[in-house]
Design an enzyme around this catalytic site. Structure first.
Site, short mmCIF file in Angstrom:
data_model
loop_
_atom_site.label_atom_id
_atom_site.label_comp_id
_atom_site.label_asym_id
_atom_site.label_seq_id
_atom_site.Cartn_x
_atom_site.Cartn_y
_atom_site.Cartn_z
N ASN A 200 0.84 -1.20 0.00
CA ASN A 200 0.00 0.00 0.00
C ASN A 200 0.88 1.26 0.00
O ASN A 200 2.10 1.19 0.18
CB ASN A 200 -1.00 -0.03 1.16
N ARG A 202 1.29 3.72 2.02
CA ARG A 202 2.05 4.05 3.23
C ARG A 202 3.31 3.18 3.32
O ARG A 202 4.40 3.66 3.64
CB ARG A 202 1.16 3.82 4.47
N ARG A 211 14.94 2.66 2.02
CA ARG A 211 15.80 1.98 1.06
C ARG A 211 16.25 2.87 -0.09
O ARG A 211 17.10 2.47 -0.88
CB ARG A 211 15.07 0.75 0.50
C1 LIG Z 1 20.44 0.88 6.11
C2 LIG Z 1 19.77 -0.31 6.74
C3 LIG Z 1 20.53 -1.26 7.39
C4 LIG Z 1 19.92 -2.39 7.98
N1 LIG Z 1 20.70 -3.32 8.61
C5 LIG Z 1 20.13 -4.40 9.19
C6 LIG Z 1 20.90 -5.40 9.86
O1 LIG Z 1 22.12 -5.29 9.95
N2 LIG Z 1 20.28 -6.47 10.39
C7 LIG Z 1 18.92 -6.61 10.34
O2 LIG Z 1 18.40 -7.59 10.86
N3 LIG Z 1 18.16 -5.69 9.70
C8 LIG Z 1 18.71 -4.61 9.12
N4 LIG Z 1 17.93 -3.69 8.47
C9 LIG Z 1 16.49 -3.94 8.38
C10 LIG Z 1 15.70 -3.11 9.40
O3 LIG Z 1 16.06 -3.48 10.72
C11 LIG Z 1 14.19 -3.37 9.20
O4 LIG Z 1 13.91 -4.72 9.44
C12 LIG Z 1 13.73 -3.01 7.81
O5 LIG Z 1 14.27 -1.78 7.38
C13 LIG Z 1 12.21 -2.92 7.78
O6 LIG Z 1 11.85 -1.77 8.51
P1 LIG Z 1 10.54 -1.70 9.37
O7 LIG Z 1 10.49 -2.78 10.41
O8 LIG Z 1 10.42 -0.27 9.85
O9 LIG Z 1 9.44 -1.95 8.21
P2 LIG Z 1 8.02 -2.62 8.24
O10 LIG Z 1 8.07 -4.02 8.68
O11 LIG Z 1 7.45 -2.37 6.89
O12 LIG Z 1 7.23 -1.82 9.32
C14 LIG Z 1 6.84 -0.46 9.07
C15 LIG Z 1 6.59 0.18 10.42
O13 LIG Z 1 5.44 -0.46 11.02
C16 LIG Z 1 5.66 -0.60 12.43
N5 LIG Z 1 5.71 -2.04 12.75
C17 LIG Z 1 5.86 -3.08 11.88
N6 LIG Z 1 5.83 -4.25 12.52
C18 LIG Z 1 5.69 -3.95 13.82
C19 LIG Z 1 5.62 -4.75 15.00
N7 LIG Z 1 5.69 -6.07 14.96
N8 LIG Z 1 5.48 -4.13 16.17
C20 LIG Z 1 5.40 -2.78 16.25
N9 LIG Z 1 5.47 -1.95 15.17
C21 LIG Z 1 5.60 -2.54 13.99
C22 LIG Z 1 6.97 0.09 12.75
O14 LIG Z 1 6.71 1.44 13.06
C23 LIG Z 1 7.72 0.01 11.43
O15 LIG Z 1 8.72 1.00 11.27
C24 LIG Z 1 18.52 -2.56 7.89
C25 LIG Z 1 17.76 -1.60 7.23
C26 LIG Z 1 18.35 -0.48 6.66
C27 LIG Z 1 17.50 0.53 5.93
#
Ligand SMILES: Cc1cc2nc3c(=O)[nH]c(=O)nc-3n(C[C@H](O)[C@H](O)[C@H](O)COP(=O)(O)OP(=O)(O)OC[C@H]3O[C@@H](n4cnc5c(N)ncnc54)[C@H](O)[C@@H]3O)c2cc1C
Length: 261
Positions: A200, A202, A211
């Site tokens: 979606n 958002r 990203r």
């Molecule tokens: C530059 C960079 C480096 C990274 N390096 C690593 C790494 O070394 N190791 C690693 O494991 N990952 C890494 N990641 C991945 C990062 O930790 C996230 O898993 C990934 O970016 C997805 O982000 P998100 O959880 O915000 O997104 P989404 O899963 O799409 O969630 C979006 C938003 O919804 C909310 N949300 C989603 N699920 C939940 C929940 N269960 N409980 C509460 N709120 C929720 C949060 O506000 C979240 O920000 C990296 C990411 C980036 C951009």
């Protein structure tokens, strides 16, 4: 075997509105809705926002659809953006890319090529630009993927014979699956894959923000920029606030002042 350096992003589906049903709803509320919104994703987002405050008819003000949605974004009323969904097929990407992609959970759905079902004997490989642009490093990379590719083929064949010997009664499809699911363990992260994605507005904004940022990994950043380019044309009122800059290495990055809407 081909070495791929460019991903492909295909927009294959999008949200549509049912004008007849919307008219029925408006009539049942004895009101009207004048909008200059032009596409399904923006229309459902505006409609969802207006339902919250019943801001139709005289109460809707004189704002264009674009101004209305810009206000939604700046107010961080992002939940209304969750109603608009787009569908993509992404190809020419590595398994490392999809491993990072599927960390994005809220508002996403994925269907990825199965290495258990699909024979990877003729698969392609994705090479990072920084390696592809250096002849010596490119040679090292090429030798490594060719070696693991050859090992995959040998294992798949050896496993097929072993399973035939030891489990002759299995269905042919299950024999192939058993062989491929074990043989794939030697395929590298660089193995090309294809993935069907639904997300979606958002979720897509969050993805582009994380990203498409300058410090994101280059392959996923390239896909994020490709998605942004599509979405700016597809739904400019929802994705028009990003700035794209060219980094010193010639690649692109995207930023916005409206973070985590
Ligand atoms: C530059 C960079 C480096 C990274 N390096 C690593 C790494 O070394 N190791 C690693 O494991 N990952 C890494 N990641 C991945 C990062 O930790 C996230 O898993 C990934 O970016 C997805 O982000 P998100 O959880 O915000 O997104 P989404 O899963 O799409 O969630 C979006 C938003 O919804 C909310 N949300 C989603 N699920 C939940 C929940 N269960 N409980 C509460 N709120 C929720 C949060 O506000 C979240 O920000 C990296 C990411 C980036 C951009």
């Amino acid at each position: 075997m081909h070495i791929i350096t460019e991903p492909a992003v295909y927009l294959v589906g999008r949200t549509q509105v049912d004008s007849y049903a919307i008219r029925e709803f408006l009539e049942s509320e004895s009101t009207t809705w004048l909008t200059d919104g032009e596409n399904g994703g923006e229309l459902v987002s505006e409609l969802a926002g207006r339902v919250c405050y019943l801001s139709f008819g005289e109460k809707q003000g004189r704002r264009s659809s674009r101004d209305y949605l810009a206000n939604i974004i700046s107010m961080e009323h992002g939940s209304v953006l969750e109603h608009a969904v787009w569908n993509f097929i992404v190809t020419g990407v590595s398994r490392s890319f999809t491993h990072e992609l599927v960390r994005h959970r809220a508002g996403w759905a994925y269907s990825q090529l199965s290495q258990r079902y699909v024979d990877e004997s003729d698969t392609d490989f994705v090479e990072p630009t920084i390696i592809a642009s250096d002849p010596e490093l490119h040679g090292t990379c090429l030798r490594a993927v060719e070696t693991s590719h050859q090992a995959y083929r040998s294992l798949a064949e050896g496993l097929r014979e072993k399973i035939e010997r030891e489990q002759p009664d299995l269905k042919p499809r299950d024999k192939r699956k058993r062989a491929r699911e074990a043989a794939r363990s030697v395929l590298p992260n660089a193995t090309e894959t294809k993935i069907f994605i639904s997300a979606n507005a958002r979720a897509l904004r969050h993805f582009v923000e994380y990203r498409g940022a300058p410090d994101a990994e280059p392959e996923i950043r390239r896909v994020a920029l490709a998605v942004l380019e599509i979405m700016r044309q597809e739904a400019p009122s929802l994705f028009g606030d990003y700035t794209v800059e060219v980094l010193p290495d010639g690649s692109e990055a995207a930023t916005t002042v409206h973070k985590k809407v």
